[in-house]
Design an enzyme around this catalytic site. Structure first.
Site, PDB file in Angstrom:
ATOM      1  N   ASN A   1     -24.813   7.484  67.436  1.00 18.88           N
ATOM      2  CA  ASN A   1     -23.406   7.735  67.146  1.00 18.88           C
ATOM      3  C   ASN A   1     -22.753   8.535  68.265  1.00 18.88           C
ATOM      4  OD1 ASN A   1     -24.970  10.117  65.506  1.00 18.88           O
ATOM      5  ND2 ASN A   1     -23.016  10.875  66.295  1.00 18.88           N
TER       6      ASN A   1
ATOM      7  N   THR B   1     -19.991  11.560  69.220  1.00 20.58           N
ATOM      8  CA  THR B   1     -19.615  12.812  68.565  1.00 20.58           C
ATOM      9  C   THR B   1     -18.278  13.314  69.088  1.00 20.58           C
ATOM     10  OG1 THR B   1     -21.926  13.455  68.250  1.00 20.58           O
ATOM     11  CG2 THR B   1     -20.278  15.214  68.127  1.00 20.58           C
TER      12      THR B   1
ATOM     13  N   LYS C   1     -19.042  10.343  64.808  1.00 23.33           N
ATOM     14  CA  LYS C   1     -19.145  11.555  63.990  1.00 23.33           C
ATOM     15  C   LYS C   1     -18.083  12.559  64.434  1.00 23.33           C
ATOM     16  CE  LYS C   1     -22.507  14.725  64.507  1.00 23.33           C
ATOM     17  NZ  LYS C   1     -23.834  15.378  64.352  1.00 23.33           N
TER      18      LYS C   1
ATOM     19  N   LYS D   1     -16.772  16.477  64.064  1.00 26.03           N
ATOM     20  CA  LYS D   1     -17.057  17.838  63.627  1.00 26.03           C
ATOM     21  C   LYS D   1     -15.890  18.332  62.768  1.00 26.03           C
ATOM     22  CE  LYS D   1     -20.965  18.880  65.831  1.00 26.03           C
ATOM     23  NZ  LYS D   1     -22.191  19.371  65.147  1.00 26.03           N
TER      24      LYS D   1
ATOM     25  N   ASP E   1     -19.384  16.136  60.051  1.00 25.84           N
ATOM     26  CA  ASP E   1     -20.417  17.161  60.096  1.00 25.84           C
ATOM     27  C   ASP E   1     -19.760  18.529  60.009  1.00 25.84           C
ATOM     28  OD1 ASP E   1     -22.577  18.805  60.561  1.00 25.84           O
ATOM     29  OD2 ASP E   1     -22.874  18.201  62.644  1.00 25.84           O
TER      30      ASP E   1
ATOM     31  N   ASN F   1     -21.586  21.412  59.536  1.00 25.11           N
ATOM     32  CA  ASN F   1     -22.527  22.460  59.958  1.00 25.11           C
ATOM     33  C   ASN F   1     -22.596  23.603  58.947  1.00 25.11           C
ATOM     34  OD1 ASN F   1     -21.366  21.511  63.006  1.00 25.11           O
ATOM     35  ND2 ASN F   1     -23.584  21.638  62.750  1.00 25.11           N
TER      36      ASN F   1
ATOM     37  N   GLU G   1     -22.568  15.246  56.771  1.00 26.85           N
ATOM     38  CA  GLU G   1     -23.736  15.996  57.228  1.00 26.85           C
ATOM     39  C   GLU G   1     -23.542  17.497  56.998  1.00 26.85           C
ATOM     40  OE1 GLU G   1     -25.421  16.720  61.615  1.00 26.85           O
ATOM     41  OE2 GLU G   1     -25.562  14.615  60.978  1.00 26.85           O
TER      42      GLU G   1
ATOM     43  N   ASP H   1     -29.073  18.873  57.429  1.00 27.30           N
ATOM     44  CA  ASP H   1     -29.385  19.154  58.830  1.00 27.30           C
ATOM     45  C   ASP H   1     -29.973  20.552  58.948  1.00 27.30           C
ATOM     46  OD1 ASP H   1     -29.602  19.374  61.557  1.00 27.30           O
ATOM     47  OD2 ASP H   1     -27.480  19.228  61.977  1.00 27.30           O
TER      48      ASP H   1
ATOM     49  N   LYS I   1     -34.757  17.173  64.345  1.00 26.26           N
ATOM     50  CA  LYS I   1     -34.534  17.486  65.750  1.00 26.26           C
ATOM     51  C   LYS I   1     -35.828  17.956  66.397  1.00 26.26           C
ATOM     52  CE  LYS I   1     -29.687  18.409  64.950  1.00 26.26           C
ATOM     53  NZ  LYS I   1     -28.557  19.348  64.942  1.00 26.26           N
TER      54      LYS I   1
END
Length: 342
Positions: free
Chosen positions: A129, A131, A156, A158, A184, A186, A210, A233, A253
């Site tokens: 993907n 970002t 994706k 943020k 995402d 986070n 995410e 994540d 990761k």
């Protein structure tokens, strides 16, 4: 065994805005191990303190201590060397460099790409993907349109960093309905904030969300209340990547796992819970991206992976080796030469 350690700095072409702060550059260490038969393997330690809470200096100190262990290898196997390093300092981000270097050397010695050492059948290219961390809707839309033109099939964005609804809607208009869109956070939101945000953002059509919140219980609570797939994540670092009923997918990761060997074990655990696996980088250098690409290829990952990040880095003046990691139409070609990068 001869051991060499180099500190490098990867500067971003454009700062990446996230809910945990803006990333302008990131430090890393490149480790090389030359075995008695003259084969050299390379590995990378790439902590990102704002993301994983691990300072670069701590990783460097651990690697210096590992160097003494590795130099006096006493004929130990790769797993035995990893265990010996772990006894000195159990730090995944540092162990990842050792594990990578040992696998790289094994591949070079065998004359095979890493994925060929992991499985008999693998993907030639891994879906990835794009970002977007841009904080204004016009910039986000322009970036999204460019990615769509390049052939990316998943983008994706943020979120948790500003006018999320307007930016996500602008991105959807820019990429059209044929490109998957994920967001995402986070872990920026509370459960109630996440449920509300996903209700609003979901109107743009989301593939998944995410890490909307942080914590197993919190992720489970959000997942039970929204119609969009939830991915774990950062929470995976705290709970051993156990998805249970908390997530539909888990992002793994290399750096956080502690290397290739540990990531493969985590992937098996995640799949045993019924969740999907995909991989991403913490803006890693080419060695980390290559390691993750080989793992994704061996695991035959179907979800787009967050490995299209090398383009974020300004290579001028940085100690970044020639990569041979091309991306075409949203797929990263897995290196076919010996070891990680051939």
């Amino acid at each position: 065994m001869e051991v060499a350690l180099e500190s490098v700095t990867h500067r971003l072409r454009t700062p990446l805005a996230t809910s945990y702060g803006e990333v302008r550059e990131r430090g890393a260490y490149v480790l090389s191990l030359t075995t008695a038969d003259g084969v050299t393997g390379w590995g990378e330690a790439a902590p990102l303190e704002a993301y994983d809470g691990v300072p670069l200096e701590i990783v460097g100190a651990a690697l210096e201590r590992y160097a003494a262990v590795l130099a006096d290898d006493r004929g130990r196997t790769g797993p035995q060397l990893l265990d010996a390093c772990r006894e000195v300092a159990d730090l995944p981000q540092a162990l990842a460099a050792v594990d990578m270097a040992l696998w790289d050397a094994a591949g070079r010695r065998a004359g095979k790409p890493l994925c060929a050492l992991l499985t008999d059948e693998w993907l030639d290219a891994v879906p990835v993907n794009a970002t977007i961390g841009v904080t204004d809707r016009a910039g986000a839309a322009a970036a999204a349109a460019a990615f769509a033109d390049e052939g990316f099939e998943c983008v994706k964005v943020k979120v948790g960093i500003g006018d999320d609804a307007a930016r996500v809607a602008a991105v959807r208009r820019a990429i059209g309905d044929g490109v998957a869109l994920r967001v995402d956070a986070n872990g920026a939101w509370s459960v109630e904030e996440a449920v509300h945000a996903i209700d609003v953002l979901g109107r743009s059509g989301l593939e998944l969300v995410e890490e909307p919140v942080s914590g197993i219980a919190e992720l489970r609570a959000v997942r039970e209340r929204v119609p969009v797939r939830i991915a774990m994540d950062e929470t995976a670092a705290e709970h051993g990547a156990i998805a249970s009923a908390a997530a539909d997918a888990v992002c793994l990761k290399i750096s956080r796992a502690g290397g290739i060997s540990a990531l493969l074990a985590q992937a098996m655990l995640v799949r045993a819970t019924g969740a999907e696996v995909y991989l991403a980088s913490t803006i890693d250098g080419p060695l980390g991206i290559a390691a993750a690409a080989h793992c994704a290829a061996a695991l035959k990952v179907e979800l787009p992976c967050g490995l299209a990040t090398l383009g974020m880095l300004d290579a001028s003046g940085d100690a970044i080796p020639n990569t041979a990691l091309p991306i075409s139409h949203g797929r990263l070609r897995v290196p076919t030469g010996p070891g990680l990068l051939g």
